[in-house]
Design a protein around this motif. Structure first.
Motif, mmCIF file in Angstrom:
data_model
loop_
_atom_site.group_PDB
_atom_site.id
_atom_site.type_symbol
_atom_site.label_atom_id
_atom_site.label_comp_id
_atom_site.label_asym_id
_atom_site.label_seq_id
_atom_site.Cartn_x
_atom_site.Cartn_y
_atom_site.Cartn_z
ATOM 1 N N UNK A 198 25.489 40.900 81.004
ATOM 2 C CA UNK A 198 26.452 42.011 81.172
ATOM 3 C C UNK A 198 27.940 41.618 80.323
ATOM 4 N N UNK A 199 28.253 42.597 80.100
ATOM 5 C CA UNK A 199 29.960 42.258 79.182
ATOM 6 C C UNK A 199 30.879 42.258 80.219
ATOM 7 N N UNK A 200 31.672 41.066 80.039
ATOM 8 C CA UNK A 200 32.934 40.831 81.002
ATOM 9 C C UNK A 200 34.094 40.946 80.122
ATOM 10 N N UNK A 201 35.082 41.272 80.757
ATOM 11 C CA UNK A 201 36.599 41.106 80.093
ATOM 12 C C UNK A 201 36.782 39.576 79.832
ATOM 13 N N UNK A 202 37.073 39.092 78.729
ATOM 14 C CA UNK A 202 37.245 37.739 78.291
ATOM 15 C C UNK A 202 38.770 37.197 78.424
ATOM 16 N N UNK A 203 39.581 38.416 78.791
ATOM 17 C CA UNK A 203 41.032 38.197 78.788
ATOM 18 C C UNK A 203 41.420 37.048 80.020
ATOM 19 N N UNK A 204 41.013 37.037 81.224
ATOM 20 C CA UNK A 204 41.331 36.199 81.967
ATOM 21 C C UNK A 204 41.151 34.781 81.641
#
Length: 469
Positions: free
Chosen positions: A457-463
């Motif tokens: 599942x794609x996650x937001x890598x920003x954090x």
């Protein structure tokens, strides 16, 4: 894999130690509860929770279905990356893990071999013993004639009875047919005492205690590195003896004093010629402290609520399942430790995670697009293993790609590369160059498309990314 196994074994030891501390507290506050032998099997089940598999299916590569074009021919190679020659390198920590695992396995083999040797000694004792007829178990007293002879328990007809010359308490062993082994000092007791000793052993046989005790011996041998289990095993043996004592006296409560005197006499006779090897194998608690506890319990009410037999196992099983499922869920939500490095030198973002654009038919962006020039270096964001480095395994729109696996289900995708400098199966370190920015596939210009995935599942890598460079 070895590091994960050793981590599980360490958690197993710590968790068992914590449960043992809880047992010590309960011994002071609720002693009758600890006199239920089945409780310790449930505690063993609860203690083994760290060794249970997590509620997930481990796979080599998990990607959204839209990524794939025709990966059928690639799966055999990709799922076998652990066997890739590039991975077969000398790793100091891996060598240490293998050495520790070897110590654990060799220790378990040695402990099991000791059990086998004790059993072989028991077989030798059996072969050297003499058969005894059930009718010879009691002596006809000249002063009281037949009235002094207790009735013969019919269960004695279902087993072999043999006499040996070692100073051991009476015990039962055997597989398909039970064997009652009586010491020579058995004949020093009067008929009433003999009847109590026989009733005690028959109760053990009916409860299948000898086989339960052997099961605990094997568990402790395999888990020799977990000293807390030895305490749990001893507590189980003591609870088993206390339970049998209560069951024997429940039929003839007026014999409590004589039963206690018989236990003391048996202990003294066994201490005269101790047989520590065999005694530890066949007896649950042959020490003086164990006998004192049993004697004290003979004249006390158990105070055990039978309702505990129903709801306590349910509670412990629910707790075990809850811990396993909770740890699985926690593991699935935990992110990688620390912050990950940016995959490019200049962190200029063209399109962030979740951005909607007509270029993508107004679908949310599943990654981050970093601006760049053709040939700019692309770096691995974290340590990992290269799963894919080509331009045909995924959908053509990605062009040249590199897919890294970082463990615990985490993967990163680097797409639209001009070129890549790694190959499938190689290990990479955080910050190592793996390719160059490009515009391969479907792209409006040179840039890096970067995605973070967990369990497909794609996650937001920003954090996770370390933006201050």
């Amino acid at each position: 894999m070895l590091s994960l196994l050793l981590l599980k074994l360490s958690a197993f030891v710590l968790w068992t130690s914590l449960l043992t501390v809880l047992l010590l507290v309960l011994q002071r506050r609720s002693a009758p509860l600890l006199q239920w032998p089945t409780l310790y099997w449930w505690l063993l089940l609860l203690a083994s929770v760290p060794l249970w598999p997590q509620w997930q299916w481990p796979v080599a590569i998990l990607l959204p279905q839209t990524f794939w074009l025709d990966a059928t021919q690639q799966m055999g190679q990709l799922t076998a990356t652990a066997q890739h020659p590039a991975l077969v390198t000398w790793q100091p920590m891996e060598l240490l893990y293998q050495a520790l695992l070897a110590v654990l396995v060799l220790g378990a083999i040695w402990q099991l071999w000791r059990l086998v040797r004790q059993y072989l000694r028991l077989r030798t004792l059996y072969q050297q013993s003499q058969p005894v007829a059930p009718t010879a178990l009691f002596t006809v007293e000249a002063t009281a004639f037949e009235q002094q002879i207790p009735s013969l328990d019919p269960r004695l007809e279902q087993m072999q009875i043999r006499q040996h010359n070692l100073a051991l308490s009476p015990f039962i062993f055997g597989g398909r047919q039970a064997v009652l082994m009586l010491p020579a000092y058995y004949w020093q007791f009067n008929n009433q005492q003999r009847a109590l000793l026989l009733a005690h052993e028959l109760q053990h046989w009916q409860r299948r205690d000898p086989w339960q005790l052997l099961g605990w011996r094997m568990v402790v041998a395999v888990c020799w590195f977990n000293p807390a289990l030895r305490y749990v095993e001893r507590s189980f043996g003591q609870a088993m003896e206390l339970t049998v004592d209560r069951q024997v006296l429940a039929v003839q409560p007026e014999q409590a004093q004589l039963y206690g005197l018989t236990l003391i006499s048996s202990l003294k006779l066994c201490q005269q010629q101790a047989q520590p090897g065999l005694a530890s194998f066949i007896q649950a608690s042959g020490d003086e402290a164990g006998y004192r506890q049993r004697l004290a319990a003979l004249f006390q009410t158990s105070g055990f609520d039978n309702r505990l037999r129903v709801w306590l196992p349910t509670l412990l099983l629910s707790l075990a399942l809850g811990l396993n499922i909770g740890c699985s869920a926690l593991q699935g939500q935990l992110g990688p430790s620390g912050e990950w490095q940016l995959p490019v030198a200049q962190a200029k973002v063209n399109s962030g995670y979740g951005t909607v654009s007509p270029f993508r038919q107004n679908r949310p962006h599943q990654g981050i697009d970093f601006d760049g020039h053709s040939g700019d270096p692309v770096f691995a964001s974290a340590d990992g293993v290269v799963l894919i480095a080509d331009n045909h395994s995924l959908h053509p729109r990605f062009g040249n790609i590199v897919l890294l696996d970082h463990g615990q289900g985490y993967q990163t995708l680097y797409a639209h590369l001009d070129s890549f400098s790694v190959q499938s199966g190689t290990r990479v370190n955080a910050g190592q160059q793996i390719g160059a920015v490009g515009a391969s596939g479907v792209a409006t210009g040179p840039h890096l498309h970067f995605e973070l995935l967990h369990q497909g599942q794609q996650l937001d890598p920003t954090p996770l990314l370390q933006w201050d460079r």
